[in-house]
Motif scaffolding. Structure first.
Motif, PDB file in Angstrom:
ATOM      1  N   MET A   1       0.862  -1.167   0.000  1.00  0.00           N
ATOM      2  CA  MET A   1       0.000   0.000   0.000  1.00  0.00           C
ATOM      3  C   MET A   1       0.909   1.230   0.000  1.00  0.00           C
ATOM      4  SD  MET A   1      -2.842   1.103   2.869  1.00  0.00           S
ATOM      5  CE  MET A   1      -3.414  -0.554   2.971  1.00  0.00           C
ATOM      6  N   ASN A   2       0.608   2.161  -0.887  1.00  0.00           N
ATOM      7  CA  ASN A   2       1.460   3.353  -0.955  1.00  0.00           C
ATOM      8  C   ASN A   2       1.008   4.413   0.063  1.00  0.00           C
ATOM      9  OD1 ASN A   2      -0.542   5.141  -2.090  1.00  0.00           O
ATOM     10  ND2 ASN A   2      -0.199   4.209  -4.080  1.00  0.00           N
ATOM     11  N   GLU A   3       1.815   5.446   0.177  1.00  0.00           N
ATOM     12  CA  GLU A   3       1.569   6.491   1.186  1.00  0.00           C
ATOM     13  C   GLU A   3       0.235   7.203   0.972  1.00  0.00           C
ATOM     14  OE1 GLU A   3       2.143   8.317   4.631  1.00  0.00           O
ATOM     15  OE2 GLU A   3       3.425   6.756   3.814  1.00  0.00           O
ATOM     16  N   THR A   4      -0.149   7.437  -0.260  1.00  0.00           N
ATOM     17  CA  THR A   4      -1.425   8.112  -0.556  1.00  0.00           C
ATOM     18  C   THR A   4      -2.600   7.253  -0.101  1.00  0.00           C
ATOM     19  OG1 THR A   4      -0.451   9.262  -2.439  1.00  0.00           O
ATOM     20  CG2 THR A   4      -2.848   9.089  -2.402  1.00  0.00           C
ATOM     21  N   GLU A   5      -2.520   5.951  -0.355  1.00  0.00           N
ATOM     22  CA  GLU A   5      -3.585   5.044   0.073  1.00  0.00           C
ATOM     23  C   GLU A   5      -3.677   4.981   1.591  1.00  0.00           C
ATOM     24  OE1 GLU A   5      -3.567   1.868  -3.637  1.00  0.00           O
ATOM     25  OE2 GLU A   5      -2.071   1.662  -2.034  1.00  0.00           O
ATOM     26  N   ARG A   6      -2.543   4.940   2.248  1.00  0.00           N
ATOM     27  CA  ARG A   6      -2.539   4.929   3.719  1.00  0.00           C
ATOM     28  C   ARG A   6      -3.168   6.211   4.267  1.00  0.00           C
ATOM     29  NH1 ARG A   6       0.887   1.158   6.202  1.00  0.00           N
ATOM     30  NH2 ARG A   6       2.214   0.065   4.734  1.00  0.00           N
ATOM     31  N   HIS A   7      -2.792   7.335   3.686  1.00  0.00           N
ATOM     32  CA  HIS A   7      -3.338   8.624   4.126  1.00  0.00           C
ATOM     33  C   HIS A   7      -4.857   8.644   3.939  1.00  0.00           C
ATOM     34  CE1 HIS A   7      -3.483  12.888   5.002  1.00  0.00           C
ATOM     35  NE2 HIS A   7      -4.207  13.039   3.905  1.00  0.00           N
ATOM     36  N   LEU A   8      -5.319   8.157   2.807  1.00  0.00           N
ATOM     37  CA  LEU A   8      -6.751   8.153   2.525  1.00  0.00           C
ATOM     38  C   LEU A   8      -7.502   7.241   3.502  1.00  0.00           C
ATOM     39  CD1 LEU A   8      -9.013   9.170   0.694  1.00  0.00           C
ATOM     40  CD2 LEU A   8      -8.521   7.255  -0.842  1.00  0.00           C
ATOM     41  N   LEU A   9      -6.964   6.062   3.773  1.00  0.00           N
ATOM     42  CA  LEU A   9      -7.602   5.159   4.727  1.00  0.00           C
ATOM     43  C   LEU A   9      -7.635   5.763   6.128  1.00  0.00           C
ATOM     44  CD1 LEU A   9      -6.320   1.651   3.616  1.00  0.00           C
ATOM     45  CD2 LEU A   9      -8.672   2.483   3.581  1.00  0.00           C
ATOM     46  N   ARG A  10      -6.553   6.417   6.521  1.00  0.00           N
ATOM     47  CA  ARG A  10      -6.544   7.076   7.834  1.00  0.00           C
ATOM     48  C   ARG A  10      -7.585   8.192   7.883  1.00  0.00           C
ATOM     49  NH1 ARG A  10      -1.867   9.323  10.077  1.00  0.00           N
ATOM     50  NH2 ARG A  10      -2.717   8.779  12.107  1.00  0.00           N
ATOM     51  N   ASP A  90      -3.118   3.835  13.770  1.00  0.00           N
ATOM     52  CA  ASP A  90      -1.700   3.757  14.119  1.00  0.00           C
ATOM     53  C   ASP A  90      -0.979   2.731  13.246  1.00  0.00           C
ATOM     54  OD1 ASP A  90      -2.130   5.656  16.063  1.00  0.00           O
ATOM     55  OD2 ASP A  90      -2.046   4.241  17.738  1.00  0.00           O
ATOM     56  N   CYS A  91      -1.646   1.619  12.997  1.00  0.00           N
ATOM     57  CA  CYS A  91      -1.068   0.570  12.154  1.00  0.00           C
ATOM     58  C   CYS A  91      -0.827   1.093  10.733  1.00  0.00           C
ATOM     59  CB  CYS A  91      -2.012  -0.641  12.121  1.00  0.00           C
ATOM     60  SG  CYS A  91      -1.475  -1.964  11.066  1.00  0.00           S
ATOM     61  N   LEU A  92      -1.759   1.884  10.229  1.00  0.00           N
ATOM     62  CA  LEU A  92      -1.612   2.439   8.876  1.00  0.00           C
ATOM     63  C   LEU A  92      -0.527   3.521   8.811  1.00  0.00           C
ATOM     64  CD1 LEU A  92      -5.370   2.668   7.903  1.00  0.00           C
ATOM     65  CD2 LEU A  92      -3.642   1.176   6.861  1.00  0.00           C
ATOM     66  N   GLU A  93      -0.252   4.130   9.941  1.00  0.00           N
ATOM     67  CA  GLU A  93       0.763   5.195   9.993  1.00  0.00           C
ATOM     68  C   GLU A  93       2.165   4.623   9.850  1.00  0.00           C
ATOM     69  OE1 GLU A  93       1.383   9.259  12.489  1.00  0.00           O
ATOM     70  OE2 GLU A  93       0.827   7.477  13.608  1.00  0.00           O
ATOM     71  N   ARG A  94       2.360   3.384  10.271  1.00  0.00           N
ATOM     72  CA  ARG A  94       3.693   2.753  10.237  1.00  0.00           C
ATOM     73  C   ARG A  94       4.141   2.456   8.829  1.00  0.00           C
ATOM     74  NH1 ARG A  94       1.981  -1.786  13.925  1.00  0.00           N
ATOM     75  NH2 ARG A  94       0.740  -0.544  15.294  1.00  0.00           N
TER      76      ARG A  94
END
Length: 94
Positions: A1-10, A90-94
């Motif tokens: 998962m890329n950074e943009t996807e992580r940001h969107l999920l968060r 928090d898990c997605l932030e890592r």
């Protein structure tokens, strides 16, 4: 998962937290067991179901098991729900 996807999920998780907090704010005590018609889940059951779904997502993200605790009170379920949201974020932030 890329950074943009992580940001969107968060962002989705934060929105879910905000909307849930807004719906629960100043709700009367009897709200937890409100049933508009027979066969419809109460707010307590809905929140429990949402917690279970998020627990499964967190378990998949961290490759862990996800026990489904049985909360006795609506307040305990609210705490569990928001704790799971925070943990998944928090898990997605890592």
């Amino acid at each position: 998962m890329n950074e943009t996807e992580r940001h969107l999920l968060r962002h989705f998780l934060a929105t879910l937290a905000y909307r849930t907090q807004k719906a629960l704010r100043d709700a009367p005590e009897e709200f937890a067991e409100f049933t508009p018609v027979a066969g419809v889940r109460t707010p307590h059951h809905l929140l429990s179901h949402m917690s279970d779904v998020l627990s499964f997502a967190r378990a998949r993200a961290e490759d862990i098991s996800y026990p489904l605790p049985n909360t006795d009170t609506f307040e305990e379920e609210q705490a569990r729900f928001f704790s799971i949201l925070e943990s998944l974020s928090d898990c997605l932030e890592r």
